[in-house]
Design a protein around this motif. Structure first.
Motif, PDB file in Angstrom:
ATOM      1  N   GLU A 206       0.829  -1.199   0.000  1.00 11.73           N
ATOM      2  CA  GLU A 206       0.000   0.000   0.000  1.00 11.73           C
ATOM      3  C   GLU A 206       0.868   1.257   0.000  1.00 11.73           C
ATOM      4  OE1 GLU A 206      -0.212  -2.410   2.299  1.00 11.73           O
ATOM      5  OE2 GLU A 206      -1.928  -3.496   1.431  1.00 11.73           O
ATOM      6  N   PHE A 207       0.439   2.250  -0.766  1.00  9.12           N
ATOM      7  CA  PHE A 207       1.152   3.510  -0.798  1.00  9.12           C
ATOM      8  C   PHE A 207       0.574   4.469   0.235  1.00  9.12           C
ATOM      9  CE2 PHE A 207       1.228   7.952  -2.148  1.00  9.12           C
ATOM     10  CZ  PHE A 207       2.595   8.164  -2.183  1.00  9.12           C
ATOM     11  N   ASP A 208       1.461   5.170   0.938  1.00  8.12           N
ATOM     12  CA  ASP A 208       1.025   6.238   1.840  1.00  8.12           C
ATOM     13  C   ASP A 208       2.175   7.229   1.996  1.00  8.12           C
ATOM     14  OD1 ASP A 208       2.845   5.176   3.730  1.00  8.12           O
ATOM     15  OD2 ASP A 208       1.288   3.948   4.657  1.00  8.12           O
ATOM     16  N   ALA A 209       1.923   8.297   2.747  1.00  3.31           N
ATOM     17  CA  ALA A 209       2.913   9.371   2.889  1.00  3.31           C
ATOM     18  C   ALA A 209       4.213   8.875   3.511  1.00  3.31           C
ATOM     19  CB  ALA A 209       2.332  10.511   3.721  1.00  3.31           C
ATOM     20  N   ASN A 210       4.120   7.943   4.451  1.00  4.69           N
ATOM     21  CA  ASN A 210       5.337   7.451   5.100  1.00  4.69           C
ATOM     22  C   ASN A 210       6.174   6.571   4.184  1.00  4.69           C
ATOM     23  OD1 ASN A 210       4.779   8.850   7.410  1.00  4.69           O
ATOM     24  ND2 ASN A 210       4.063   7.091   8.589  1.00  4.69           N
ATOM     25  N   LYS A 211       5.518   5.828   3.309  1.00  8.54           N
ATOM     26  CA  LYS A 211       6.269   5.036   2.339  1.00  8.54           C
ATOM     27  C   LYS A 211       7.005   5.975   1.381  1.00  8.54           C
ATOM     28  CE  LYS A 211       5.924   1.295  -1.036  1.00  8.54           C
ATOM     29  NZ  LYS A 211       5.052   0.340  -1.763  1.00  8.54           N
ATOM     30  N   GLN A 212       6.344   7.031   0.984  1.00  5.97           N
ATOM     31  CA  GLN A 212       6.988   8.019   0.128  1.00  5.97           C
ATOM     32  C   GLN A 212       8.192   8.645   0.832  1.00  5.97           C
ATOM     33  OE1 GLN A 212       4.577  11.405  -0.795  1.00  5.97           O
ATOM     34  NE2 GLN A 212       6.088  12.317  -2.159  1.00  5.97           N
ATOM     35  N   TYR A 213       7.994   8.995   2.100  1.00  4.68           N
ATOM     36  CA  TYR A 213       9.074   9.641   2.853  1.00  4.68           C
ATOM     37  C   TYR A 213      10.242   8.672   3.060  1.00  4.68           C
ATOM     38  CZ  TYR A 213      10.387  13.732   5.678  1.00  4.68           C
ATOM     39  OH  TYR A 213      10.966  14.875   6.142  1.00  4.68           O
ATOM     40  N   ALA A 214       9.924   7.404   3.292  1.00  6.73           N
ATOM     41  CA  ALA A 214      10.973   6.395   3.459  1.00  6.73           C
ATOM     42  C   ALA A 214      11.824   6.294   2.191  1.00  6.73           C
ATOM     43  CB  ALA A 214      10.356   5.038   3.793  1.00  6.73           C
ATOM     44  N   SER A 215      11.177   6.368   1.029  1.00  2.00           N
ATOM     45  CA  SER A 215      11.923   6.295  -0.235  1.00  2.00           C
ATOM     46  C   SER A 215      12.850   7.496  -0.387  1.00  2.00           C
ATOM     47  CB  SER A 215      10.950   6.227  -1.427  1.00  2.00           C
ATOM     48  OG  SER A 215      10.286   7.470  -1.632  1.00  2.00           O
TER      49      SER A 215
END
Length: 509
Positions: A206-215
């Motif tokens: 699942e995509f979310d803001a924290n996954k984006q930030y982790a990348s």
């Protein structure tokens, strides 16, 4: 992403408005005396709470009030974000150590409050505040805050929206610290499990803001750190990144934020492919096959897959061999001939040029990495089919880049380089930026074609040179300049090999 061009992110709570400081003292100008008063009040509440917890460990009701008071005092401390010039005076009396201790609090809400507060205190875009905020950052590192922040990433449960926000704030603190002290990239990865946490977080479907930030954080950590690139490879990071991008092999991101995350993932993949051992891992994990599949699907990740293949195949013959074995030539030469998918990204002229340059680089790598056998014949065969149309295309690129470099050379000749304090290296770099490197690769490919001895291809090259009022000497001149400027970034042995190959091609022209 020039993962390096990472921007400061707004935390979820900022979208809803500013932090409520209604409980704070009205302070028109926060001077040192007021700052000390805020810090001492916070430390007193922290001490009272710890004493209450020790005294009544099994009776939360007895220390609940002190935790509410501590939370309120932590919010009041946020006023210091508006007066970073006070940090150098507040650090020696416990600002960093007290905040670091709050990160370890048994109450996750208070640990989350510490992350939120630190995100504010370490975030400053004003150059005049840099030294003061760096003083706080250095003190936080000294107080073991890096370990505590990374530990809390695993401690918080993102199933809870408040703790998911705490993870976001924790990542913000780490980003701020890395921005303030870039040398921390190696330290935080060497001394903590941050790389493992980021890799695990990116595997979530699942995509979310924290996954984006982790990348984004991972891209920052890898960008200028060979040590971190190797570390990630050692913890199966190449395979992990391939799994993350594989989710997009047949579908596009749904939002611009998800699109940015995908670009970050490919940035990470390209960075991690710098060490030789990670190229080996990439081939073993069938990364070449995945990139070809992504190209064939012609989705948004098309150009990123080409860029990744360029990194993987540069000076690495096994990747080149695998590329031919899994029928990558057809896909690559379709792009070489201009058959690229149309989407919102590639409408820009510069985007298409970058794509062409990557494909030219891949073909040059194939010629450099595959020197004999049936694979070599299949590669050369591509330039014979359809009446040598790919040689025509290659000469089209040659003339375009040659004109561009000639124009830049004439421009430089017209300048007074001494007044500009520009030496020969600067001049050469300007020509590279104008397209000389790509022109050199095209000349290398032409040299390999000539070296093959195929009469049909040689005749076509000669015809096209004459039509463009060029000679083989023009190609040789470019190759000789290339030969003389090969660097030793990959070591003296690789430099000698590259120069020997260039010399061999020059000799047969």
């Amino acid at each position: 992403m020039d993962a390096a061009a990472a921007h400061k992110r707004k935390r979820p709570d900022e979208a809803a408005g500013e932090v409520d400081l209604s409980a704070a003292d009205e302070v028109e100008v926060l001077d040192l005396r007021a700052g000390k008063r805020l810090l001492l009040a916070f430390e007193r509440r922290l001490r009272d709470n710890l004493e209450a917890r020790m005294k009544y460990p099994d009776d939360p009701a007895r220390f609940a009030d002190s935790e509410i008071a501590l939370h309120a005092e932590a919010d009041r401390l946020r006023l210091l974000a508006g007066a970073p010039e006070l940090f150098p005076d507040l650090v020696p009396i416990g600002l960093a150590s007290s905040l670091a201790s709050l990160l370890t609090h048994d109450n996750a809400d208070l640990a989350a409050a510490a992350a939120s507060l630190l995100a504010d205190l370490t975030d400053s875009d004003d150059p005049s505040d840099l030294a003061a905020v760096q003083a706080l950052a250095d003190a936080l590192v000294e107080a073991n805050a890096l370990d505590l922040l990374v530990h809390n990433l695993s401690r918080f449960s993102e199933a809870d929206p408040d703790e998911a926000e705490a993870v976001h704030n924790t990542l913000a603190v780490l980003e701020n610290l890395l921005d303030l002290r870039p040398n921390l990239a190696d330290k935080v990865c060497d001394g903590t499990k941050l790389l493992r946490w980021l890799l695990s977080r990116l595997k979530a479907r699942e995509f979310d803001a924290n996954k984006q930030y982790a990348s984004e954080i991972l891209a920052i950590l890898l960008q200028n750190s060979p040590a971190n690139q190797k570390r990630l490879g050692q913890i199966n990071g190449v395979d992990g990144l391939l799994q993350a991008v594989a989710m997009y092999k047949s579908r596009d991101p749904k939002t611009s934020d998800e699109e940015e995350m995908l670009e970050n993932l490919f940035d990470c993949l390209c960075c991690v492919l710098m060490p030789l051992e990670n190229k080996e891992r990439f081939v073993k994990a069938e990364g070449v096959e995945l990139m070809i599949i992504i190209m064939k699907q012609k989705k948004l990740a098309y150009s990123s897959a080409i860029r990744t293949l360029d990194f993987a195949m540069t000076r690495f013959p096994p990747a080149c061999e695998r590329f031919v074995d899994v029928l990558g030539l057809k896909t690559a030469f379709a792009a070489f001939m201009g058959k690229i998918p149309v989407n919102k990204k590639n409408k820009k002229e510069r985007y298409q040029e970058e794509l062409e340059e990557r494909i030219i680089s891949i073909i040059a790598s194939l010629f450099g990495g595959i020197t004999k056998g049936s694979r070599r014949m299949r590669l050369l065969g591509k330039f014979v089919e359809n009446e040598c149309e790919k040689i025509d295309r290659l000469m089209e690129f040659y003339t375009r880049y040659s004109d561009r470099v000639k124009e830049e050379t004439e421009r430089l000749d017209s300048l007074d380089l001494e007044d500009l304090e520009m030496d020969d290296d600067d001049r050469y770099n300007r020509k590279l930026e104008a397209g000389l490197y790509t022109l050199q690769l095209i000349a290398l490919i032409l040299g390999h074609i000539w070296h093959s001895g195929n009469s049909q291809m040689k005749a076509r090259v000669e015809l096209l040179l004459r039509q463009n009022k060029l000679t083989k000497q023009d190609v040789k001149d470019i190759l000789e300049e290339y030969h003389d400027n090969i660097g030793d970034l990959d070591g003296p042995e690789e430099k000698e090999r590259a120069q020997a190959r260039a010399k061999e091609i020059i000799a047969v022209l």
